[in-house]
Motif scaffolding. Structure first.
Motif, mmCIF file in Angstrom:
data_model
loop_
_atom_site.group_PDB
_atom_site.id
_atom_site.type_symbol
_atom_site.label_atom_id
_atom_site.label_comp_id
_atom_site.label_asym_id
_atom_site.label_seq_id
_atom_site.Cartn_x
_atom_site.Cartn_y
_atom_site.Cartn_z
ATOM 1 N N LEU A 1 50.231 83.331 17.810
ATOM 2 C CA LEU A 1 51.643 83.568 18.031
ATOM 3 C C LEU A 1 52.413 83.405 16.738
ATOM 4 N N PRO A 2 53.474 84.172 16.572
ATOM 5 C CA PRO A 2 54.284 84.047 15.356
ATOM 6 C C PRO A 2 54.967 82.680 15.282
ATOM 7 N N ALA A 3 55.309 82.313 14.075
ATOM 8 C CA ALA A 3 56.010 81.062 13.831
ATOM 9 C C ALA A 3 57.381 81.377 13.242
ATOM 10 N N THR A 4 58.212 80.350 13.138
ATOM 11 C CA THR A 4 59.548 80.498 12.567
ATOM 12 C C THR A 4 59.524 79.934 11.151
ATOM 13 N N ARG A 5 59.999 80.736 10.185
ATOM 14 C CA ARG A 5 60.000 80.324 8.776
ATOM 15 C C ARG A 5 61.325 79.642 8.442
ATOM 16 N N PHE A 6 61.205 78.496 7.763
ATOM 17 C CA PHE A 6 62.362 77.755 7.275
ATOM 18 C C PHE A 6 62.257 77.625 5.774
ATOM 19 N N THR A 7 63.400 77.660 5.094
ATOM 20 C CA THR A 7 63.451 77.424 3.661
ATOM 21 C C THR A 7 64.164 76.101 3.432
ATOM 22 N N PHE A 8 63.547 75.242 2.626
ATOM 23 C CA PHE A 8 64.070 73.911 2.349
ATOM 24 C C PHE A 8 64.518 73.821 0.904
ATOM 25 N N ASN A 9 65.614 73.107 0.676
ATOM 26 C CA ASN A 9 66.104 72.770 -0.663
ATOM 27 C C ASN A 9 66.150 71.253 -0.748
ATOM 28 N N ILE A 10 65.399 70.701 -1.676
ATOM 29 C CA ILE A 10 65.342 69.251 -1.854
ATOM 30 C C ILE A 10 65.965 68.921 -3.208
ATOM 31 N N ASP A 11 67.121 68.261 -3.199
ATOM 32 C CA ASP A 11 67.787 67.836 -4.429
ATOM 33 C C ASP A 11 67.053 66.635 -5.020
ATOM 34 N N TYR A 12 67.017 66.563 -6.349
ATOM 35 C CA TYR A 12 66.405 65.415 -7.004
ATOM 36 C C TYR A 12 66.995 65.212 -8.386
ATOM 37 N N GLU A 13 66.801 64.008 -8.909
ATOM 38 C CA GLU A 13 67.162 63.670 -10.282
ATOM 39 C C GLU A 13 65.950 63.009 -10.913
ATOM 40 N N THR A 14 65.589 63.460 -12.123
ATOM 41 C CA THR A 14 64.458 62.883 -12.830
ATOM 42 C C THR A 14 64.592 63.192 -14.317
ATOM 43 N N PRO A 15 64.018 62.367 -15.167
ATOM 44 C CA PRO A 15 64.029 62.702 -16.599
ATOM 45 C C PRO A 15 63.316 64.037 -16.837
ATOM 46 N N ASP A 16 63.731 64.752 -17.864
ATOM 47 C CA ASP A 16 63.197 66.086 -18.144
ATOM 48 C C ASP A 16 61.682 66.117 -18.325
ATOM 49 N N GLU A 17 61.097 65.047 -18.849
ATOM 50 C CA GLU A 17 59.662 65.076 -19.136
ATOM 51 C C GLU A 17 58.778 64.874 -17.893
ATOM 52 N N ILE A 18 59.359 64.603 -16.748
ATOM 53 C CA ILE A 18 58.600 64.411 -15.513
ATOM 54 C C ILE A 18 58.334 65.765 -14.868
ATOM 55 N N GLU A 19 57.079 66.048 -14.585
ATOM 56 C CA GLU A 19 56.699 67.310 -13.946
ATOM 57 C C GLU A 19 56.363 67.061 -12.475
ATOM 58 N N ILE A 20 56.997 67.801 -11.602
ATOM 59 C CA ILE A 20 56.698 67.705 -10.168
ATOM 60 C C ILE A 20 55.571 68.683 -9.865
ATOM 61 N N SER A 21 54.482 68.159 -9.300
ATOM 62 C CA SER A 21 53.297 68.991 -9.093
ATOM 63 C C SER A 21 53.114 69.456 -7.653
ATOM 64 N N LYS A 22 53.655 68.687 -6.688
ATOM 65 C CA LYS A 22 53.503 69.100 -5.291
ATOM 66 C C LYS A 22 54.522 68.395 -4.410
ATOM 67 N N ILE A 23 54.598 68.861 -3.177
ATOM 68 C CA ILE A 23 55.436 68.246 -2.156
ATOM 69 C C ILE A 23 54.501 67.826 -1.023
ATOM 70 N N GLU A 24 54.549 66.562 -0.658
ATOM 71 C CA GLU A 24 53.811 66.084 0.506
ATOM 72 C C GLU A 24 54.795 65.953 1.651
ATOM 73 N N PHE A 25 54.349 66.279 2.868
ATOM 74 C CA PHE A 25 55.238 66.059 3.994
ATOM 75 C C PHE A 25 54.471 65.617 5.227
ATOM 76 N N ASP A 26 55.129 64.722 5.953
ATOM 77 C CA ASP A 26 54.636 64.219 7.235
ATOM 78 C C ASP A 26 55.476 64.863 8.318
ATOM 79 N N LEU A 27 54.821 65.290 9.369
ATOM 80 C CA LEU A 27 55.489 65.961 10.490
ATOM 81 C C LEU A 27 55.371 65.102 11.731
#
Length: 91
Positions: A1-27
């Motif tokens: 069966l088809p699913a419903t697509r959602f787009t998420f925007n997550i605001d953050y603040e971090t020093p420039d040299e920090i690289e975000i590699s992934k998003i983990e989520f619990d449902l």
């Protein structure tokens, strides 16, 4: 069966040299089921991250999602929680 697509925007603040590699989520679903997932498929806009994910609600009334941004050295952000009520017409 088809699913419903959602787009998420997550605001953050971090020093420039920090690289975000992934998003983990619990449902957590209204019926008591839970699951974990992660994605490294996102767009980093410098002050927020945008990604899309599909959910199939079935008989569930809502899903609560706890996001954590994860850096390249495995440091995790504070959690960001959002609850999505099942939209009209969603599967």
């Amino acid at each position: 069966l088809p699913a419903t697509r959602f787009t998420f925007n997550i605001d953050y603040e971090t020093p420039d040299e920090i690289e975000i590699s992934k998003i983990e989520f619990d449902l957590e679903w209204s019926g008591g089921d839970s699951d974990e997932a992660e994605t490294s498929s996102f767009t980093n806009m410098g002050t927020h991250i945008e990604y899309s994910w599909c959910y199939r609600f079935g008989d569930e009334e809502w899903v609560e999602i706890t996001h954590r941004l994860v850096t390249a050295n495995d440091t995790k952000s504070n959690p960001s929680v959002v609850r999505i009520d099942k939209p009209d017409g969603a599967n």
